[in-house]
Design an enzyme around this catalytic site. Structure first.
Site, PDB file in Angstrom:
ATOM      1  CB  SER A   1     -24.555  -0.957  42.589  1.00 12.79           C
ATOM      2  OG  SER A   1     -24.466   0.260  41.903  1.00 12.79           O
TER       3      SER A   1
ATOM      4  CD  GLU B   1     -15.508 -11.511  39.880  1.00 10.96           C
ATOM      5  OE1 GLU B   1     -14.645 -11.034  40.650  1.00 10.96           O
ATOM      6  OE2 GLU B   1     -16.330 -10.812  39.261  1.00 10.96           O
TER       7      GLU B   1
ATOM      8  N   GLY C   1     -21.760  -6.472  39.124  1.00 12.65           N
ATOM      9  CA  GLY C   1     -22.999  -6.478  38.340  1.00 12.65           C
ATOM     10  C   GLY C   1     -23.427  -5.040  38.193  1.00 12.65           C
TER      11      GLY C   1
ATOM     12  CG  HIS D   1     -14.929  -7.790  38.010  1.00 14.36           C
ATOM     13  ND1 HIS D   1     -16.180  -8.218  38.370  1.00 14.36           N
ATOM     14  CD2 HIS D   1     -15.075  -6.534  37.573  1.00 14.36           C
ATOM     15  CE1 HIS D   1     -17.056  -7.250  38.162  1.00 14.36           C
ATOM     16  NE2 HIS D   1     -16.411  -6.213  37.671  1.00 14.36           N
TER      17      HIS D   1
ATOM     18  CB  CYS E   1     -17.199  -4.432  40.607  1.00 10.40           C
ATOM     19  SG  CYS E   1     -17.235  -3.194  39.315  1.00 10.40           S
TER      20      CYS E   1
HETATM   21  N1  GLN Z   1     -20.835   0.328  37.314  1.00 15.65           N
HETATM   22  C1  GLN Z   1     -21.491  -0.687  38.085  1.00 15.65           C
HETATM   23  C2  GLN Z   1     -22.257  -0.078  39.252  1.00 15.65           C
HETATM   24  O1  GLN Z   1     -22.061   1.035  39.606  1.00 15.65           O
HETATM   25  C3  GLN Z   1     -20.506  -1.691  38.620  1.00 15.65           C
HETATM   26  C4  GLN Z   1     -19.880  -2.455  37.496  1.00 15.65           C
HETATM   27  C5  GLN Z   1     -19.423  -3.839  37.863  1.00 15.65           C
HETATM   28  O2  GLN Z   1     -19.801  -4.388  38.890  1.00 15.65           O
HETATM   29  N2  GLN Z   1     -18.650  -4.421  36.982  1.00 15.65           N
HETATM   30  O3  GLN Z   1     -23.046  -0.734  39.823  1.00 15.65           O
END
Ligand code: GLN
Length: 188
Positions: free
Chosen positions: A49, A172, A47, A170, A79
């Site tokens: 962060s 998932e 998501g 990912h 991620c």
């Molecule tokens: N770039 C996002 C971050 O630093 C992470 C991206 C992702 O979870 N797909 O939070």
């Protein structure tokens, strides 16, 4: 049956729930610290962060998640989850500090915002894992406590330390359950 929570504040929650269930475990959404009681493991999804940290702090979840890990319970971060679990985040944002390495956010540059790559994962053997990266981070400077599980272009994109597993991509979003199986069988 093992019971795995998915932090359900923001990000790719339902995809993880499906992956946990298809790997033969029970999945629950976690929104409050009370929801951690009775879980065998926890997933921190991808998501954003920065947003996820804000909501975690709002719901007072940072300390309870650290305590969950220090009880020896397993955590799998993908991620943004990897970013939040790392000991340091480049730029100095607060993290959970559970994997002893530094996360570089959006580490693959703008033209590589999203891409797929075949990963050779020694722990799995053949075939390679088809990994989906979306504005992915990577890890640098792992301590001796960290086991690196996958590298691409010289960058660490999967690792574990004791009961903590992280991937920059990912799993998932694929039908390949090997990362979830690894988590459930070896770590939970
Ligand atoms: N770039 C996002 C971050 O630093 C992470 C991206 C992702 O979870 N797909 O939070």
């Amino acid at each position: 049956m093992k019971i795995i929570g998915v932090l359900a504040l923001q990000g790719a929650v339902d995809e993880h729930i499906q992956m946990i269930e298809s790997a033969g475990a029970l999945a629950f959404k976690v929104k409050h610290s009370n929801d951690l009681a009775g879980l065998d493991g926890l997933v921190l999804p991808g998501g954003e962060s920065t947003t996820m940290r804000k909501i975690m702090k709002h719901y007072d979840l940072m300390e309870p998640i650290r305590a969950f890990a220090s009880e020896g319970k397993a955590i799998f971060g993908t991620c943004a989850g990897l970013v939040l679990l790392s000991k340091e985040i480049e730029g100095g944002e607060e993290s959970l500090g559970l994997i002893d390495a530094t996360a570089i956010r959006n580490g693959f540059g703008r033209q590589k915002e999203s891409f797929e790559a075949e990963l050779n994962v020694e722990a799995f053997g053949e075939p390679n894992f088809e990994a989906i990266f979306i504005r992915a981070p990577y890890l640098i400077e792992p301590s001796g406590e960290v086991t690196v599980l996958a590298i691409i272009d010289g960058k660490i994109v999967a690792a574990k330390q004791a009961n903590i597993l992280v991937t920059a991509f990912h799993p998932e979003l694929t039908n390949d359950n090997r990362w979830m199986n690894y988590f459930l069988e070896k770590m939970v």
